[in-house]
Design a protein around this motif. Structure first.
Motif, mmCIF file in Angstrom:
data_model
loop_
_atom_site.group_PDB
_atom_site.id
_atom_site.type_symbol
_atom_site.label_atom_id
_atom_site.label_comp_id
_atom_site.label_asym_id
_atom_site.label_seq_id
_atom_site.Cartn_x
_atom_site.Cartn_y
_atom_site.Cartn_z
ATOM 1 N N ASP A 178 0.841 -1.191 0.000
ATOM 2 C CA ASP A 178 0.000 0.000 0.000
ATOM 3 C C ASP A 178 0.880 1.246 0.000
ATOM 4 O O ASP A 178 0.524 2.279 -0.529
ATOM 5 C CB ASP A 178 -0.901 0.004 1.252
ATOM 6 C CG ASP A 178 -1.826 -1.205 1.237
ATOM 7 O OD1 ASP A 178 -2.862 -1.124 0.598
ATOM 8 O OD2 ASP A 178 -1.476 -2.241 1.837
ATOM 9 N N LEU A 179 2.044 1.099 0.651
ATOM 10 C CA LEU A 179 2.990 2.221 0.704
ATOM 11 C C LEU A 179 4.394 1.651 0.527
ATOM 12 O O LEU A 179 4.771 0.710 1.228
ATOM 13 C CB LEU A 179 2.863 2.930 2.064
ATOM 14 C CG LEU A 179 3.806 4.109 2.298
ATOM 15 C CD1 LEU A 179 3.464 5.289 1.408
ATOM 16 C CD2 LEU A 179 3.735 4.549 3.762
ATOM 17 N N GLY A 180 5.143 2.210 -0.406
ATOM 18 C CA GLY A 180 6.511 1.749 -0.640
ATOM 19 C C GLY A 180 7.500 2.846 -0.327
ATOM 20 O O GLY A 180 7.310 3.986 -0.746
ATOM 21 N N ILE A 181 8.531 2.514 0.435
ATOM 22 C CA ILE A 181 9.573 3.504 0.744
ATOM 23 C C ILE A 181 10.855 3.001 0.088
ATOM 24 O O ILE A 181 11.368 1.934 0.441
ATOM 25 C CB ILE A 181 9.771 3.658 2.267
ATOM 26 C CG1 ILE A 181 8.428 3.986 2.949
ATOM 27 C CG2 ILE A 181 10.812 4.728 2.572
ATOM 28 C CD1 ILE A 181 8.463 3.893 4.465
ATOM 29 N N VAL A 182 11.356 3.767 -0.893
ATOM 30 C CA VAL A 182 12.595 3.363 -1.569
ATOM 31 C C VAL A 182 13.753 4.009 -0.815
ATOM 32 O O VAL A 182 13.826 5.234 -0.705
ATOM 33 C CB VAL A 182 12.590 3.814 -3.050
ATOM 34 C CG1 VAL A 182 13.888 3.385 -3.735
ATOM 35 C CG2 VAL A 182 11.374 3.245 -3.776
ATOM 36 N N GLY A 183 14.613 3.173 -0.257
ATOM 37 C CA GLY A 183 15.750 3.702 0.480
ATOM 38 C C GLY A 183 16.401 2.641 1.337
ATOM 39 O O GLY A 183 15.969 1.477 1.355
ATOM 40 N N ASP A 184 17.438 3.073 2.051
ATOM 41 C CA ASP A 184 18.210 2.160 2.894
ATOM 42 C C ASP A 184 17.477 1.975 4.231
ATOM 43 O O ASP A 184 17.275 2.944 4.965
ATOM 44 C CB ASP A 184 19.600 2.767 3.123
ATOM 45 C CG ASP A 184 20.525 1.826 3.875
ATOM 46 O OD1 ASP A 184 20.028 0.831 4.459
ATOM 47 O OD2 ASP A 184 21.742 2.080 3.887
ATOM 48 N N LEU A 185 17.104 0.742 4.534
ATOM 49 C CA LEU A 185 16.354 0.492 5.775
ATOM 50 C C LEU A 185 17.170 0.849 7.008
ATOM 51 O O LEU A 185 16.616 1.197 8.049
ATOM 52 C CB LEU A 185 15.860 -0.968 5.828
ATOM 53 C CG LEU A 185 16.877 -2.092 5.994
ATOM 54 C CD1 LEU A 185 17.095 -2.441 7.449
ATOM 55 C CD2 LEU A 185 16.420 -3.309 5.243
ATOM 56 N N LYS A 186 18.494 0.802 6.889
ATOM 57 C CA LYS A 186 19.351 1.123 8.044
ATOM 58 C C LYS A 186 19.260 2.616 8.395
ATOM 59 O O LYS A 186 19.618 3.021 9.481
ATOM 60 C CB LYS A 186 20.814 0.759 7.750
ATOM 61 C CG LYS A 186 21.035 -0.720 7.425
ATOM 62 C CD LYS A 186 21.184 -1.527 8.684
ATOM 63 C CE LYS A 186 21.241 -3.011 8.465
ATOM 64 N NZ LYS A 186 22.395 -3.573 7.853
ATOM 65 N N VAL A 187 18.779 3.397 7.452
ATOM 66 C CA VAL A 187 18.561 4.821 7.705
ATOM 67 C C VAL A 187 17.108 5.042 8.133
ATOM 68 O O VAL A 187 16.825 5.767 9.084
ATOM 69 C CB VAL A 187 18.878 5.649 6.422
ATOM 70 C CG1 VAL A 187 18.546 7.124 6.636
ATOM 71 C CG2 VAL A 187 20.322 5.454 6.004
ATOM 72 N N ILE A 188 16.198 4.359 7.408
ATOM 73 C CA ILE A 188 14.761 4.623 7.606
ATOM 74 C C ILE A 188 14.242 4.038 8.930
ATOM 75 O O ILE A 188 13.498 4.700 9.660
ATOM 76 C CB ILE A 188 13.959 4.096 6.395
ATOM 77 C CG1 ILE A 188 14.371 4.900 5.153
ATOM 78 C CG2 ILE A 188 12.453 4.204 6.615
ATOM 79 C CD1 ILE A 188 14.057 4.228 3.849
#
Ligand code: FAD
Length: 330
Positions: A307-317
């Protein structure tokens, strides 16, 4: 032949497994299509008192077999008891939970009564024309869904994984038929000696019950990172789960695995961290109410079911999410 639908109600220490209630719920829908009744089969020692919850959960009746030999699950006496129930009651359909007990018992009984068995079904339907049970399950590594019918032999039998079907709302005080079936056990039926029953000492939570799951895939990089995911899960009153890659790597216990060869989950929120979205993983979580995914690859297949996608480094997010939630809760 009764043509009714029988659900094997699994119990441990007298408490009925969740999957049995789910199967009764599903059986009531199938029975409506067939204009038949639903019966639960309960086996154990001193278990008559557990019949009522099964009726309240939707069963029209319960057939129970009581004997000291059935106190703990052992293949041979349970297979004998269930074979006797099926021979005497001649159901049209028998459903089992695809649990360790169901997976052990169902094939044994299928061989004894000479009928087929479709294991690990994810969908059950009645063919409107033939009235046969259509048993759908993943095949060829989850790449196709195969629908299997058992035309020639009866009963039609299937195992269904926990969490796949939904229980219907219980009706307190509902009445139904409760009948005991006597099985003449002999000492020879007990081919196992139980010396000691050792209960799992550490308390594990069942991910199929969690309302929020923070799930880690290979992208988390190490077993250590589950501590961070646990912190996030705690802030969301949830639990942690995993892709198979991390279970295979020994980073987390198998009972946390979501997917075709793991568990099927339906939380309100599934937060997928560093999970690519292989078809075998999606098979276990696609019915979550809301899926949020964090992945550094914007073409990852997990985004197709999110439903929601976050493109990025999970270690930051992930640490930012933890900080934000801590502030929100303060
Ligand atoms: P990967 O596919 O390696 O994906 C890792 C993801 O993390 C990638 O998308 C990458 O872009 C992302 N990533 C990496 N670093 C970061 C970062 N720092 N920040 C953000 N994102 C990052 N799998 C299951 O999960 N459950 C099952 O039940 C299951 N059953 C199977 C049954 C069979 C018969 C077979 C053949 C396979 C089965 N699998 C199952 C395995 C499945 O095919 C995949 O191999 C597995 O799901 C991959 O796990 P993953 O997504 O964690 O790892």
């Amino acid at each position: 032949m009764s043509r009714d639908i029988y659900v094997v109600a699994e119990q441990r220490d007298g408490s009925i497994a969740k999957v049995s209630f789910e199967l009764i719920g599903e059986a009531t829908k199938l029975a409506a299509d067939l204009d038949q009744k639903v019966y639960a089969v309960l086996m154990g020692a001193d278990i008559k008192g557990q019949c009522q919850p099964l009726i309240e959960a939707g069963a029209d009746g319960v057939v129970y077999v009581e004997d000291e030999l059935l106190k703990e699950y052992v293949t041979e006496p349970y297979a004998k008891a269930l074979t006797a129930v099926i021979k005497q009651c001649e159901p049209e359909i028998v459903l089992y939970g695809a649990t360790s007990i169901g997976r052990d018992l169902a094939p044994r009984v299928a061989a004894r009564i000479h009928t087929g068995l479709t294991a690990d079904c994810t969908k059950l339907d009645i063919d409107p024309e033939t009235k046969l049970l259509m048993m759908t399950r993943p095949a060829f590594g989850g790449n196709i869904m195969a629908t299997i019918v058992c035309r020639e032999y009866r009963p039609q039998m299937a195992t269904v994984r926990p969490g796949v079907m939904q229980r219907i709302e219980a009706v307190p005080g509902k009445t139904g038929e409760v009948k005991e079936l006597k099985v003449a056990f002999t000492d020879a039926d007990m081919n196992v000696t139980i010396k000691e029953v050792i209960k799992q000492s550490h308390k594990t939570t069942d991910i199929t019950e969690a309302k929020v799951l923070v799930s880690g895939g290979r992208g988390i990089g190490s077993a250590e990172y589950y501590k961070t995911l646990q912190e996030l899960a705690d802030l969301l009153d949830g639990d942690i789960s995993s892709s198979r890659a991390n279970v295979d790597a020994g980073w987390i216990a198998k009972d946390r695995q979501v997917g075709q060869t793991g568990k099927t989950v339906r939380p309100n929120l599934y937060l997928a961290c560093g999970i690519s979205g292989a078809i075998q993983h999606i098979a276990g979580m696609e019915d979550a109410e809301c899926v949020i995914s964090i992945n550094k690859n914007d073409t990852a297949a997990i985004f197709d079911v999110s439903d929601l996608g976050i493109v990025g480094d999970l270690k930051v997010i992930v640490p930012k999410l933890i900080d934000a939630l801590k502030k929100y809760k303060a």
